[in-house]
Scaffold this motif. Sequence first.
Motif, PDB file in Angstrom:
ATOM      1  N   GLY A 296      35.046   6.973  96.674  1.00 37.01           N
ATOM      2  CA  GLY A 296      35.111   7.298  95.252  1.00 37.01           C
ATOM      3  C   GLY A 296      36.401   8.014  94.882  1.00 37.01           C
ATOM      4  N   PHE A 297      36.278   8.975  93.956  1.00 37.11           N
ATOM      5  CA  PHE A 297      37.484   9.650  93.471  1.00 37.11           C
ATOM      6  C   PHE A 297      38.107  10.554  94.536  1.00 37.11           C
ATOM      7  CE2 PHE A 297      35.749   8.065  89.574  1.00 37.11           C
ATOM      8  CZ  PHE A 297      36.895   7.660  88.895  1.00 37.11           C
ATOM      9  N   ALA A 298      37.295  10.989  95.513  1.00 36.78           N
ATOM     10  CA  ALA A 298      37.870  11.748  96.640  1.00 36.78           C
ATOM     11  C   ALA A 298      38.805  10.829  97.431  1.00 36.78           C
ATOM     12  CB  ALA A 298      36.756  12.275  97.535  1.00 36.78           C
ATOM     13  N   GLY A 299      38.402   9.555  97.517  1.00 39.76           N
ATOM     14  CA  GLY A 299      39.238   8.567  98.194  1.00 39.76           C
ATOM     15  C   GLY A 299      40.551   8.360  97.451  1.00 39.76           C
ATOM     16  N   ILE A 304      46.403   9.253  97.196  1.00 42.11           N
ATOM     17  CA  ILE A 304      47.619   9.818  96.584  1.00 42.11           C
ATOM     18  C   ILE A 304      48.333  10.718  97.585  1.00 42.11           C
ATOM     19  CG2 ILE A 304      48.435  11.424  94.797  1.00 42.11           C
ATOM     20  CD1 ILE A 304      46.184  10.263  92.999  1.00 42.11           C
ATOM     21  N   ASP A 305      47.555  11.567  98.273  1.00 42.98           N
ATOM     22  CA  ASP A 305      48.173  12.483  99.248  1.00 42.98           C
ATOM     23  C   ASP A 305      48.921  11.718 100.331  1.00 42.98           C
ATOM     24  OD1 ASP A 305      47.215  14.656  97.935  1.00 42.98           O
ATOM     25  OD2 ASP A 305      45.424  14.898  99.185  1.00 42.98           O
ATOM     26  N   SER A 322      42.956  10.736  86.243  1.00 42.33           N
ATOM     27  CA  SER A 322      42.140  11.480  85.292  1.00 42.33           C
ATOM     28  C   SER A 322      41.746  10.593  84.106  1.00 42.33           C
ATOM     29  CB  SER A 322      42.945  12.703  84.848  1.00 42.33           C
ATOM     30  OG  SER A 322      42.373  13.264  83.724  1.00 42.33           O
ATOM     31  N   LYS A 323      42.712   9.817  83.591  1.00 39.09           N
ATOM     32  CA  LYS A 323      42.421   8.892  82.483  1.00 39.09           C
ATOM     33  C   LYS A 323      41.434   7.819  82.935  1.00 39.09           C
ATOM     34  CE  LYS A 323      46.884   9.174  80.112  1.00 39.09           C
ATOM     35  NZ  LYS A 323      48.162   8.488  79.928  1.00 39.09           N
ATOM     36  N   PHE A 324      41.627   7.377  84.162  1.00 40.84           N
ATOM     37  CA  PHE A 324      40.763   6.326  84.699  1.00 40.84           C
ATOM     38  C   PHE A 324      39.337   6.839  84.852  1.00 40.84           C
ATOM     39  CE2 PHE A 324      39.014   3.230  87.549  1.00 40.84           C
ATOM     40  CZ  PHE A 324      39.718   2.067  87.290  1.00 40.84           C
ATOM     41  N   ARG A 325      39.213   8.090  85.301  1.00 43.15           N
ATOM     42  CA  ARG A 325      37.878   8.659  85.537  1.00 43.15           C
ATOM     43  C   ARG A 325      37.058   8.665  84.235  1.00 43.15           C
ATOM     44  NH1 ARG A 325      35.638  12.860  89.073  1.00 43.15           N
ATOM     45  NH2 ARG A 325      37.680  13.285  89.970  1.00 43.15           N
ATOM     46  N   LYS A 326      37.738   9.038  83.118  1.00 41.76           N
ATOM     47  CA  LYS A 326      37.034   9.062  81.825  1.00 41.76           C
ATOM     48  C   LYS A 326      36.516   7.663  81.481  1.00 41.76           C
ATOM     49  CE  LYS A 326      39.633  12.893  79.905  1.00 41.76           C
ATOM     50  NZ  LYS A 326      40.868  13.221  79.240  1.00 41.76           N
ATOM     51  N   HIS A 333      31.601  -0.500  85.854  1.00 41.70           N
ATOM     52  CA  HIS A 333      31.953  -1.803  86.419  1.00 41.70           C
ATOM     53  C   HIS A 333      33.255  -2.339  85.843  1.00 41.70           C
ATOM     54  CE1 HIS A 333      28.356  -1.825  88.669  1.00 41.70           C
ATOM     55  NE2 HIS A 333      27.578  -1.795  87.598  1.00 41.70           N
ATOM     56  N   GLY A 334      33.547  -1.940  84.624  1.00 35.53           N
ATOM     57  CA  GLY A 334      34.835  -2.348  84.037  1.00 35.53           C
ATOM     58  C   GLY A 334      35.978  -1.585  84.664  1.00 35.53           C
ATOM     59  N   TYR A 335      35.684  -0.374  85.144  1.00 29.41           N
ATOM     60  CA  TYR A 335      36.713   0.476  85.756  1.00 29.41           C
ATOM     61  C   TYR A 335      36.235   0.957  87.129  1.00 29.41           C
ATOM     62  CZ  TYR A 335      38.697   0.545  81.068  1.00 29.41           C
ATOM     63  OH  TYR A 335      39.246   0.172  79.867  1.00 29.41           O
ATOM     64  N   PRO A 336      36.027   0.056  88.088  1.00 29.26           N
ATOM     65  CA  PRO A 336      35.554   0.497  89.411  1.00 29.26           C
ATOM     66  C   PRO A 336      36.659   1.230  90.177  1.00 29.26           C
ATOM     67  CG  PRO A 336      36.040  -1.841  89.439  1.00 29.26           C
ATOM     68  CD  PRO A 336      36.240  -1.393  88.021  1.00 29.26           C
ATOM     69  N   VAL A 337      36.242   2.077  91.114  1.00 37.46           N
ATOM     70  CA  VAL A 337      37.217   2.871  91.861  1.00 37.46           C
ATOM     71  C   VAL A 337      38.140   1.958  92.684  1.00 37.46           C
ATOM     72  CG1 VAL A 337      37.514   4.688  93.593  1.00 37.46           C
ATOM     73  CG2 VAL A 337      35.712   4.871  91.892  1.00 37.46           C
ATOM     74  N   SER A 338      37.608   0.837  93.148  1.00 32.06           N
ATOM     75  CA  SER A 338      38.471  -0.074  93.928  1.00 32.06           C
ATOM     76  C   SER A 338      39.642  -0.571  93.066  1.00 32.06           C
ATOM     77  CB  SER A 338      37.667  -1.268  94.442  1.00 32.06           C
ATOM     78  OG  SER A 338      37.107  -1.970  93.361  1.00 32.06           O
TER      79      SER A 338
END
Lengths: 380, 187
Positions: A296-299, A304-305, A322-326, A333-338
């Motif tokens: 997820g977002f931790a990934g 990034i690191d 941050s914008k993506f998370r919102k 499903h429109g904005y999956p973490v992958s």
Amino acid sequence: MTRQRLFLDMSCVDAARERIRHVYDTFDTVCVQFSGGKDSTAVLYLAKEIHEERGLGPVKVIFRDEEMVSPAVVKYVEKVRNYDWVDMEWYCLPYPAEVWVLGYRITTLLWSEQRRKQGRLVREIPPWAITGKHFGLTHDVSLPEQTDYYTMQGKKGNVAFLTGVRASESMVRYRSIVQKLHENYIVTPYKLKRGIPLKFAKIIYDWNTNDVFKFIIEEHGADYCEYYDLAVATGSNTRIGIPLHATAIRRIGDVIATEPEFYDRLYECFPYIDAQRRIWPEYDVEKVIAQYAKNGFAGASAFIDKYLVGSRRQMEARVFVSKFRKKHLGDPHGYPVSWLIRNLMLNEIDVNSPTPVGPKTKAHTIRTAELEQELYGDGY
Amino acid sequence: MATDIKIEYVDANQLVVPEWRATYVLRPELLVISGSLIEFGFIQPIHVRKSTNEIIDGSERYLLAMNIDEIYEQLDGKIPVVFHDVDLIDAMIMHLRLNRGRSTVIAAKTSEIIRKAKRSGNYSDRDFNELLSMRNEELSLMLDGSVLKARKIKEHNYAKAWVPIEAPSSMTNPDRMVIESPPNPDR
């Protein structure tokens, strides 16, 4: 805001001639933003036509030299610079460029003083170039303003830069052209401060590649950059920009096929690019994306690191996340973490806003299936 | 430390292609190599690890020799070999070093050679096909690789101009939804 194209009863070349006349009628100063490529060459010759028609003297041309420019392009731009009907301003300004190697994004400063001292500039700054020093700036840090802010200095009144952007090059370029309905081809430069009287005029937006070459070769009997013939002989890409950014470096073999000495010089300056040449054909991007996406977002943060080198680039990426998370919270499903990891790895990440996954992608299929299940149940 | 190269002619059946071989030669290249072997034979020895007879460099040529009678008969069953007294790791590293250091054939220079050869009249299109695995399309590019010809510019008619307009509201009906894509996909 869906757009359609309304075809006119005229050729794209005649339409471009009308557009350029309108630009010259409307703006106080008009310059051609020249890259040495085929598209800006066509624009240059359209400008030549109107300068001859109206007796305006030499065409003002802006060339932003991005250091990692192919020798064939440099040779061609130098030739154009010496045409008696061209008045060229050749800029070598320090701004960041990205070197992308197997997902790692490394930012480098073009024409950096530090690299110059180390003998790692791809080329020396030409003696005729306008540099940061002409604006009281050093080449140790990036320009504080957008590059267009500097290249439009000294131009009188309202300024238009004629560019060779075409809709058929990419979806982003197409959208930039159909956004407005009135004077759709005259747009404000991205991120430039309001109040700076500069516009871009994309007068050949509806041309295709063959239109461009036909116009240059048949209507003007003019030369074009010899890189294009090299590209034809080798089946290479016909783009001539910096060859090391996220998209271009995936075809680094084109540089080797067309101008191997240029690759060698790039390798001397940025030795790590060779890993891209050797390993990319067998590199499993999907595996890397899946590995980070599963967390997820931790990934995303871990990605990034590891893969984005430099605090500024990491900060830009975190703003993007941050914008993506919102958006993800509203439409997972429109904005999956992958999709986020894929963007961080492969795409431009300094655009205004993340876009949802497009049709025919895996995430789109999952979303459609879930919606159908929601509507019709398991029996669907 | 460099020493004189000692080439020995060895029974081909004694040599082994190692499973750790990291090279792969595509079929068109194999055709060129096989043609060259038939005509010139082994102009360079292959390199072999002394203790195991594993081929360090030259596996493709060896395999061609073993599989194509025309080559094998010329050799009389013997292959020129340089033995190296190295352990497995050094053999593998040597294999990589020899193969990563190979040259790239530059298209523009190749094109010059092909044009000169064609002008000489000594080589026909069929020769280019047989000797270099160069088919008609590639040969045509090598002989006249210009944008003008490749893109058929002379036959091209200019595209029609267009302007963007707002799509009719009926487009928002999901059943009739049209996905936008840039025109003229000539990226």
